[in-house]
Write a protein that holds these residues in place. Structure first.
Motif, PDB file in Angstrom:
ATOM      1  N   THR A   1     -13.445  12.449   8.111  1.00 20.11           N
ATOM      2  CA  THR A   1     -14.374  13.173   7.253  1.00 20.11           C
ATOM      3  C   THR A   1     -15.680  13.440   8.002  1.00 20.11           C
ATOM      4  OG1 THR A   1     -15.275  11.117   6.360  1.00 20.11           O
ATOM      5  CG2 THR A   1     -13.410  12.109   5.186  1.00 20.11           C
ATOM      6  N   GLU A   2     -16.445  14.384   7.471  1.00 20.86           N
ATOM      7  CA  GLU A   2     -17.742  14.710   8.068  1.00 20.86           C
ATOM      8  C   GLU A   2     -18.637  13.472   8.140  1.00 20.86           C
ATOM      9  OE1 GLU A   2     -18.845  17.637   9.206  1.00 20.86           O
ATOM     10  OE2 GLU A   2     -16.997  18.713   8.780  1.00 20.86           O
ATOM     11  N   THR A   3     -18.626  12.695   7.064  1.00 16.53           N
ATOM     12  CA  THR A   3     -19.479  11.508   7.005  1.00 16.53           C
ATOM     13  C   THR A   3     -19.121  10.511   8.090  1.00 16.53           C
ATOM     14  OG1 THR A   3     -19.727  11.776   4.612  1.00 16.53           O
ATOM     15  CG2 THR A   3     -20.262   9.619   5.531  1.00 16.53           C
TER      16      THR A   3
ATOM     17  N   ARG B   1     -14.422  16.844  17.799  1.00 18.20           N
ATOM     18  CA  ARG B   1     -15.762  16.745  17.228  1.00 18.20           C
ATOM     19  C   ARG B   1     -16.386  15.371  17.470  1.00 18.20           C
ATOM     20  NH1 ARG B   1     -16.355  18.477  11.351  1.00 18.20           N
ATOM     21  NH2 ARG B   1     -18.528  18.328  12.041  1.00 18.20           N
TER      22      ARG B   1
ATOM     23  N   HIS C   1     -21.138   9.116  15.613  1.00 19.29           N
ATOM     24  CA  HIS C   1     -22.162   9.630  16.519  1.00 19.29           C
ATOM     25  C   HIS C   1     -23.424   8.760  16.482  1.00 19.29           C
ATOM     26  CE1 HIS C   1     -20.061  13.111  17.860  1.00 19.29           C
ATOM     27  NE2 HIS C   1     -20.058  13.734  16.690  1.00 19.29           N
TER      28      HIS C   1
ATOM     29  N   ASN D   1     -10.471  18.524  14.941  1.00 16.43           N
ATOM     30  CA  ASN D   1     -11.233  17.431  14.352  1.00 16.43           C
ATOM     31  C   ASN D   1     -11.542  16.366  15.396  1.00 16.43           C
ATOM     32  OD1 ASN D   1     -10.931  14.534  12.727  1.00 16.43           O
ATOM     33  ND2 ASN D   1     -12.076  16.067  11.574  1.00 16.43           N
TER      34      ASN D   1
ATOM     35  N   ILE E   1     -17.553  11.129  10.978  1.00 15.08           N
ATOM     36  CA  ILE E   1     -17.896  11.679  12.292  1.00 15.08           C
ATOM     37  C   ILE E   1     -19.376  11.475  12.584  1.00 15.08           C
ATOM     38  CG2 ILE E   1     -18.104  13.821  13.626  1.00 15.08           C
ATOM     39  CD1 ILE E   1     -15.536  14.775  12.249  1.00 15.08           C
ATOM     40  N   ASP E   2     -20.219  11.751  11.597  1.00 15.44           N
ATOM     41  CA  ASP E   2     -21.665  11.540  11.771  1.00 15.44           C
ATOM     42  C   ASP E   2     -21.970  10.066  12.024  1.00 15.44           C
ATOM     43  OD1 ASP E   2     -22.113  14.231  11.372  1.00 15.44           O
ATOM     44  OD2 ASP E   2     -22.667  14.019   9.251  1.00 15.44           O
ATOM     45  N   GLU E   3     -21.265   9.190  11.321  1.00 19.31           N
ATOM     46  CA  GLU E   3     -21.493   7.755  11.480  1.00 19.31           C
ATOM     47  C   GLU E   3     -21.110   7.293  12.881  1.00 19.31           C
ATOM     48  OE1 GLU E   3     -20.561   3.610   9.023  1.00 19.31           O
ATOM     49  OE2 GLU E   3     -19.334   5.398   8.662  1.00 19.31           O
TER      50      GLU E   3
ATOM     51  N   ARG F   1      -5.343  21.409  13.319  1.00 17.64           N
ATOM     52  CA  ARG F   1      -6.373  20.752  12.500  1.00 17.64           C
ATOM     53  C   ARG F   1      -6.779  19.417  13.103  1.00 17.64           C
ATOM     54  NH1 ARG F   1      -4.390  18.722   6.717  1.00 17.64           N
ATOM     55  NH2 ARG F   1      -3.442  17.183   8.109  1.00 17.64           N
TER      56      ARG F   1
ATOM     57  N   TYR G   1      -7.202  13.189   9.804  1.00 15.92           N
ATOM     58  CA  TYR G   1      -8.468  13.706  10.322  1.00 15.92           C
ATOM     59  C   TYR G   1      -9.618  12.907   9.726  1.00 15.92           C
ATOM     60  CZ  TYR G   1      -8.343  16.368   5.904  1.00 15.92           C
ATOM     61  OH  TYR G   1      -8.241  16.729   4.583  1.00 15.92           O
TER      62      TYR G   1
END
Length: 301
Positions: free
Chosen positions: A90-92, A26, A98, A23, A94-96, A19, A88
């Protein structure tokens, strides 16, 4: 992909490592493990997922192990991320990363994120003291401070900023594992609190003064010093009351009660019990304290 290398310290983390690595890839170009000679399938899983594994003997100190990685891993990226195997993003977040990381100016050498905790598979959102940690930093611009407990990444140059997103600590081991882990932590925390009072651990002050700790880490260190001056046992009780009632930890049901009772009261009381044990056996004699810790807890100061 971002020019980030993620470093993960491991020992027998087969429950978490897949996991964690998936993560990390990504938001990272490279993922490195510094493994303490795991006896389970941690290394095999990591290699199968494309992580680069180095092994180094564990010296009972996270800072020493992480700094060994900084010195010896073939890191070629601009940034380094420290991630534990049971954590790990969070999606938020990871987007931030990037969207924001490529545009940071060069004076920014570190990024702070909030860490949130899962307990008994439930995200703890009530009664929590916000935990902000510097985990992302420019390559060769930071080290991990060498402490018994609560070691932080500290910058050697530049300054840090904080992103809005958070990452999580989500350990999948049973409650008995958690209790055993915190029993061991309690001994180390007792050493830290005693050291605040008696100053029996040599620090490399000349080195520390040139390092830049994040504001949140400084605040936590200041609060710990204030906590150390409070009366034994009463301080753990007050801390529980503050978290569970005043900060409304009771709103999270049974998991919330167990989290704040075990982590906020039981653990802190256990720390105080070990402080009391050491003082009862040694008085205010620092030499006796060192001998007691080495003889009874295998801690050599």
């Amino acid at each position: 992909m971002n020019s980030i290398s993620t470093i993960i310290l491991t020992y027998n983390e087969e429950k978490h490592i897949e996991r964690c690595i998936k993560n990390a890839f990504r938001f990272s170009k490279s993922v490195f493990l510094v493994d303490s000679f795991s006896t389970d399938s941690t290394v095999e899983i990591a290699k199968s997922l494309g992580a680069i594994v180095f092994q180094n003997k564990w010296e009972n100190n996270h800072a020493i192990q992480f700094n060994w990685g900084l010195k010896n891993l073939p890191i070629e990226t601009n940034w380094v991320f420290r991630l534990d195997a049971d954590e790990y993003l969070t999606e938020t977040l990871i987007d931030e990363i990037h969207s924001k990381l490529p545009s940071l100016n060069t004076e920014i050498t570190g990024v702070v994120f909030e860490r949130k905790m899962y307990f008994l598979n439930k995200l703890m959102t009530k009664g929590m003291i916000q935990m902000n940690m510097l985990r992302l930093f420019r390559n060769k611009s930071a080290i991990c401070e060498n402490r018994w407990m609560d070691e932080h990444i500290v910058l050697t140059e530049g300054k840090s900023i904080q992103f809005d997103g958070y990452f999580v600590d989500h350990n999948l081991n049973p409650l008995g594992w958690w209790i055993e882990k915190h029993n061991n932590y309690a001994t180390r925390e007792a050493v830290e609190l005693l050291n605040i009072q008696y100053n029996f651990i040599a620090r490399d002050e000349k080195s520390i003064e040139h390092h830049l700790m994040s504001a949140d880490a400084q605040s936590k260190r200041y609060k710990k010093k204030k906590y150390a001056k409070m009366p034994l046992f009463w301080r753990s009780f007050i801390y529980f009351i503050y978290r569970y009632f005043l900060k409304m930890g009771f709103l999270q049901g049974k998991e919330g009660f167990l989290w704040h009772f075990l982590q906020g009261w039981w653990y802190r009381t256990l720390v105080d019990a070990k402080v009391y044990e050491i003082k009862k056996a040694c008085g205010n004699d620092k030499v006796k304290m060192k001998y007691f810790l080495e003889k009874n807890y295998k801690i050599k100061l």
